[in-house]
Design a protein around this motif. Sequence first.
Motif, PDB file in Angstrom:
ATOM      1  N   GLY A 579      45.957  -0.781  -1.353  1.00  0.00           N
ATOM      2  CA  GLY A 579      46.891  -1.281  -0.355  1.00  0.00           C
ATOM      3  C   GLY A 579      46.524  -2.645   0.181  1.00  0.00           C
ATOM      4  N   ASP A 580      45.499  -3.262  -0.394  1.00  0.00           N
ATOM      5  CA  ASP A 580      45.016  -4.562   0.065  1.00  0.00           C
ATOM      6  C   ASP A 580      45.656  -5.693  -0.725  1.00  0.00           C
ATOM      7  OD1 ASP A 580      43.660  -3.622  -2.232  1.00  0.00           O
ATOM      8  OD2 ASP A 580      42.056  -5.072  -1.922  1.00  0.00           O
ATOM      9  N   LEU A 581      45.486  -6.914  -0.237  1.00  0.00           N
ATOM     10  CA  LEU A 581      45.963  -8.084  -0.960  1.00  0.00           C
ATOM     11  C   LEU A 581      44.996  -8.356  -2.097  1.00  0.00           C
ATOM     12  CD1 LEU A 581      48.232 -10.291  -0.685  1.00  0.00           C
ATOM     13  CD2 LEU A 581      46.459 -11.743   0.320  1.00  0.00           C
ATOM     14  N   ASN A 582      45.488  -8.359  -3.317  1.00  0.00           N
ATOM     15  CA  ASN A 582      44.604  -8.591  -4.456  1.00  0.00           C
ATOM     16  C   ASN A 582      43.950  -9.962  -4.374  1.00  0.00           C
ATOM     17  OD1 ASN A 582      44.548  -6.251  -6.043  1.00  0.00           O
ATOM     18  ND2 ASN A 582      46.549  -6.713  -6.945  1.00  0.00           N
ATOM     19  N   GLU A 583      42.644  -9.999  -4.605  1.00  0.00           N
ATOM     20  CA  GLU A 583      41.914 -11.274  -4.605  1.00  0.00           C
ATOM     21  C   GLU A 583      41.882 -11.882  -6.004  1.00  0.00           C
ATOM     22  OE1 GLU A 583      37.800 -13.172  -2.768  1.00  0.00           O
ATOM     23  OE2 GLU A 583      38.322 -11.068  -2.455  1.00  0.00           O
ATOM     24  N   TRP A 584      42.114 -11.036  -7.007  1.00  0.00           N
ATOM     25  CA  TRP A 584      42.026 -11.460  -8.394  1.00  0.00           C
ATOM     26  C   TRP A 584      43.395 -11.320  -9.052  1.00  0.00           C
ATOM     27  CZ3 TRP A 584      37.305 -13.354  -8.130  1.00  0.00           C
ATOM     28  CH2 TRP A 584      36.396 -12.746  -7.262  1.00  0.00           C
ATOM     29  N   TYR A 585      43.559 -11.950 -10.191  1.00  0.00           N
ATOM     30  CA  TYR A 585      44.846 -11.872 -10.890  1.00  0.00           C
ATOM     31  C   TYR A 585      45.195 -10.422 -11.205  1.00  0.00           C
ATOM     32  CZ  TYR A 585      48.391 -12.615 -14.505  1.00  0.00           C
ATOM     33  OH  TYR A 585      49.547 -12.599 -15.250  1.00  0.00           O
ATOM     34  N   CYS A 623      47.290  -7.820   4.000  1.00  0.00           N
ATOM     35  CA  CYS A 623      46.237  -8.653   4.604  1.00  0.00           C
ATOM     36  C   CYS A 623      45.415  -7.828   5.588  1.00  0.00           C
ATOM     37  CB  CYS A 623      46.861  -9.848   5.322  1.00  0.00           C
ATOM     38  SG  CYS A 623      47.625 -11.079   4.240  1.00  0.00           S
ATOM     39  N   GLU A 624      46.100  -7.049   6.394  1.00  0.00           N
ATOM     40  CA  GLU A 624      45.412  -6.204   7.366  1.00  0.00           C
ATOM     41  C   GLU A 624      44.515  -5.197   6.663  1.00  0.00           C
ATOM     42  OE1 GLU A 624      46.444  -3.586  11.362  1.00  0.00           O
ATOM     43  OE2 GLU A 624      48.044  -4.125   9.957  1.00  0.00           O
ATOM     44  N   ARG A 625      45.022  -4.639   5.580  1.00  0.00           N
ATOM     45  CA  ARG A 625      44.224  -3.667   4.828  1.00  0.00           C
ATOM     46  C   ARG A 625      42.986  -4.326   4.221  1.00  0.00           C
ATOM     47  NH1 ARG A 625      41.643   0.551   4.632  1.00  0.00           N
ATOM     48  NH2 ARG A 625      41.420   1.619   2.629  1.00  0.00           N
ATOM     49  N   SER A 626      43.138  -5.549   3.750  1.00  0.00           N
ATOM     50  CA  SER A 626      41.986  -6.275   3.209  1.00  0.00           C
ATOM     51  C   SER A 626      40.903  -6.439   4.257  1.00  0.00           C
ATOM     52  CB  SER A 626      42.419  -7.656   2.698  1.00  0.00           C
ATOM     53  OG  SER A 626      43.231  -7.546   1.564  1.00  0.00           O
ATOM     54  N   LEU A 627      41.294  -6.772   5.487  1.00  0.00           N
ATOM     55  CA  LEU A 627      40.328  -6.933   6.568  1.00  0.00           C
ATOM     56  C   LEU A 627      39.689  -5.599   6.936  1.00  0.00           C
ATOM     57  CD1 LEU A 627      42.182  -9.466   8.877  1.00  0.00           C
ATOM     58  CD2 LEU A 627      40.084  -9.874   7.584  1.00  0.00           C
ATOM     59  N   GLU A 628      40.469  -4.526   6.892  1.00  0.00           N
ATOM     60  CA  GLU A 628      39.903  -3.207   7.176  1.00  0.00           C
ATOM     61  C   GLU A 628      38.827  -2.852   6.156  1.00  0.00           C
ATOM     62  OE1 GLU A 628      43.933  -1.181   9.163  1.00  0.00           O
ATOM     63  OE2 GLU A 628      43.337  -0.712   7.105  1.00  0.00           O
ATOM     64  N   ILE A 629      39.093  -3.144   4.900  1.00  0.00           N
ATOM     65  CA  ILE A 629      38.120  -2.854   3.845  1.00  0.00           C
ATOM     66  C   ILE A 629      36.883  -3.726   4.008  1.00  0.00           C
ATOM     67  CG2 ILE A 629      37.716  -2.978   1.348  1.00  0.00           C
ATOM     68  CD1 ILE A 629      40.734  -2.283   1.017  1.00  0.00           C
ATOM     69  N   LYS A 630      37.083  -4.968   4.384  1.00  0.00           N
ATOM     70  CA  LYS A 630      35.946  -5.875   4.612  1.00  0.00           C
ATOM     71  C   LYS A 630      35.016  -5.327   5.693  1.00  0.00           C
ATOM     72  CE  LYS A 630      36.764  -9.575   1.973  1.00  0.00           C
ATOM     73  NZ  LYS A 630      35.788 -10.099   0.985  1.00  0.00           N
TER      74      LYS A 630
END
Length: 796
Positions: A579-585, A623-630
Motif C-alpha cells: 500500500g506504499d508508494l513504490n520507490e523502484w520501477y 505516501c502516508e503508508r510509506s512513512l508508516e513503514i519507515k
Amino acid sequence: MNKKYLILSAFSCLTSMAQEQAPMVLQYNKPATFFEESLPIGNGKMGALIYGGSDDNVIYLNDITLWTGKPVNRNLDADAHKWIPEIRKALFNENYALADSLQLHVQGPNSQYYQPLGTLHIKDLGLGEIKDYQRTLNIDSAIVRDSYKRDGRLITREYFASNPDKLMAIRLRGDINCQIALTAQVPHKVKSTLGQLTMTGHATGDPQESTHFCTMLRVQTDGEMAASDSSLTITKAKEAIIYIVNETSFNGFDKHPVREGANYLEMAANDLWHTQNLSYDEFYARHLADYKAIYDRVKICLNKDRRNPNDLPGAKERRTTDELLLAYTNGNEPTPYLEELYFQFGRYLLISCSRTKNVPANLQGLWAPQLWSPWRGNYTVNINLEENYWPAFVANMAEMAEPLDGFIAGLAANGAYTAKNYYNIGKGWCSSHNSDIWAMTNPVGEKNESPEWSNWNLGGAWLVNTLWERYQFTQDKTYLKNIAYPLMKGAADFCLNWLIENPKQPGELITAPSTSPENEYKNDKGYHGTTCYGGTADLAIIRELFINTIAAGKVLGLKNKEMEQALAKLHPYTIGHMGDLNEWYYDWDDWDFQHRHQSHLIGLYPGNHIVSGQFTVELLKACERSLEIKGDKTTGWSTGWRINLWARLHNAEQAYHIYQKLLTPIAPRGSKKTDWKEWHKGGGTYPNLFDAHPPFQIDGNFGGTAGVCEMLMQSTLNGNKATIELLPACPEQWSEGAVSGLCARGGFEVSFEWKGRKVRSCSITAKKTGTISLLYNGQQKTVKIKAGQTQNIKTW
C-alpha cells in the motif's frame, strides 16, 4: 461588548502575544568539554565555537571559504560516457549485478575538504577557586556571554561576530591577567607584536595549490601588555577587548587560489585597521541592528500557559538548556519553551552561517573544529544542501539563500562539462551527489564506491527548485528572468536529454541508469542492489522541475512545448503490495524498510506536485503508508524531513511526535557513558542544540525550523492566485498561540493568533497585489489585497 471592539481586541491580542515571545537564551552552568556543548557565533563568513573554559578558554575559529583544493579539471574523464550504453544494456537485460559493477566506470573524484581556520586560547593566569560559572547564548541579540568568580572576584566575557564590520569581538572584564595565543591545525605561522597577533597559513596540501589565509588579532586594554614569539600577555587590567579578522585567497570557484587568488593580506590588514574606527559598544550596536533587522521579523508563542516558569531565562531556580532537553524526553516534560527555542535557534544559525556571496552553508553550516570534518564538511546535494534552505523563505530570511544563486551558477558552468564527459549530453548541465567550494559536479566514488550515492546525477535538478521557491515567495520577476529561469532551464534541458523511452512500456520516459539516493533494494530474484531504471525519486525530481520550469516560462511569456510533452510521458507513480508508494520501477522491497532516505516522496515535500490537485487521494494515502513503514526511528536531518512530510499530509499529532523525536537528547561524541547516563545515542539533539545525525549535521536544525512553519501554515501558488492554509497540522499541545511574520507564496507576510486550535485573528501584508484563497477553521475566504497594504481578516 460590541463587535468592533471584539475585532480590535483580537488583533491587540495577536500583537501582544507576538511580542510576548519568551527570551530565547541557551544557558549552561559549566564550560564546554566537547564540541557538541560549545556555543556558535558567526557573521556569515567567519564563525567561532565558544567553549568558555575558566583556565583555558578554547575558541575554534572558522572561515567558510577555507577549503582544500583548487578549481576542477573540466576535461576529467572525458570518455566516461561510453559506459552508459553498456549499463543500459545490462539493466534492460535485468542483469542488475553487472549494471552495479559497470557503474564504477562512471565515477570521478570525491570532493575537497572544508577545514578549520584556527584555535584561539585565552588562558586565565589568575589563581584561586572557581565558582558560579555561567554561560549563555542569547539568540535574540546574537551574543555569547560567560562569567565566573575566581577567588571571589567576578570575571565576565562577551563574544559576537559582526557581519557589517567583518569582525569578531571579545570583551573581558574583571581582574584580567591572561595569555592570548593563536594556533591552527592547518599549516601556519604566527607572529606577535605588541597588541597584535598575525597568523598566516594555508589549507592542507601543496602551498602552491592551496587557499591561503591571514588571521589578525588586535587587543585594546587598560592594563599592561607584553608580546612573546606567538602570544600576548595582559596583566593588571580591568578590561581587554579583542578583535579578530580574517581573509582568504579564495577568489571564486573558477579562480586558482594562488595564481589568481584574492589579495588576502591587504584585505586582512584593511579589516584590522577598521577596528580602530569605532568603540566596542558601537561595533556591537551595528551588529545588533543588522542581525535584528532579519531575526525580529518572526516571533512565535506556542501555548504560553504550558510553560514552566523555571524554564524561562531569569527565573530564580532556572534549569539549564541541557537539563531542559534531558527532561523533555526522559522526564516527559515537552514544554513549548524548548520547542520555541529550537525553532528560533535554527533561524539564528542560518543568519549566522549563510551570508557569503556564492558560498552557501555546508554540512556543518560553517562550524567545524576538526581538521578532517565528517563527510568532508562538503555540500551533499541529495537532500542536505536543499534542507539547509527550507526555512529561508517561509521563516522570512530570504537573503540567507542568496549565496545559493552564485553557487548554482558555478555548478551550471562546471556541470555542462560533466553532462558531456559522463553522459554524452551536450545541452544543459547536471550536478551529482557531492560538491564543494569549487562547484564540482562530477559523479563521485573514486571508481570504487557504491553506486547508491556515487552515481546519482540529479543534484542540480533538485537544487534549482530553491530558486523557483524564491520567486514564488518574493514575486521578483527580474530575479526570475535573469537568475532563476536560465539555471532551471539548463537543468531541465539536461533532464530532457537524459530521459529515454522505456523499452518495457513504449511511449513512456524513464531514466537509466537510476538510483534512489543512498537506498538499496531487494529485487524479485533476491538480488541486493542499488542500480535500476525508472526510479521514483529520479522521476519525482524531474516532474517537479518540469512543472516549475514550465510555470516560470509562462510568467516570462516563454513556451516549453518539448518539456510539456515529456512531462506527460513520464512513467507514473505506482502503489506497491504494502500500500506504499513504490520507490523502484518494479514493486520491490527496500533492503532496509526503515532507511533514513525518503527521496521518492520529494513530490510531497519539499515539492508540491503531489498535493497540487493533479494527483489522487490514493497517492497521498500511499505516501502516508510509506512513512508508516519507515517508522519513527531515524537520523537528525531525516527526522526534520519527516516532520514536514507528516505536516504536508495534515497529520498534526504525528508531525508533532516526530518533532519531539528530533529533540531527543544525544550525548556528545567521545563522552563517557558514566558521565552522560541518561543521554541517548543516535539521531536527535546535542546539549548545545546542534542536530545529531550523528555526528553533527546542521540540516536537521533547519529541517526542524521549517517543520514548525509547515505545521502552522502552508501555501501554494497557482498562476496569480495563492492559497494559504492556517494551522494545517497544529497539534493539541499547541492549542493556543501566536506567530507573526511567516511568509507565504505569492508575496505575502502572515501573522495570526489561535485558541483551541482555531484561528482567532489574522493579518496579511502584501508585497504584490494578489488574490488569496484563505483556509482556516474549516472555512474558505477569498481575500483581495493590494501591494503594500495590510488586511486584518475577521476569522470568527
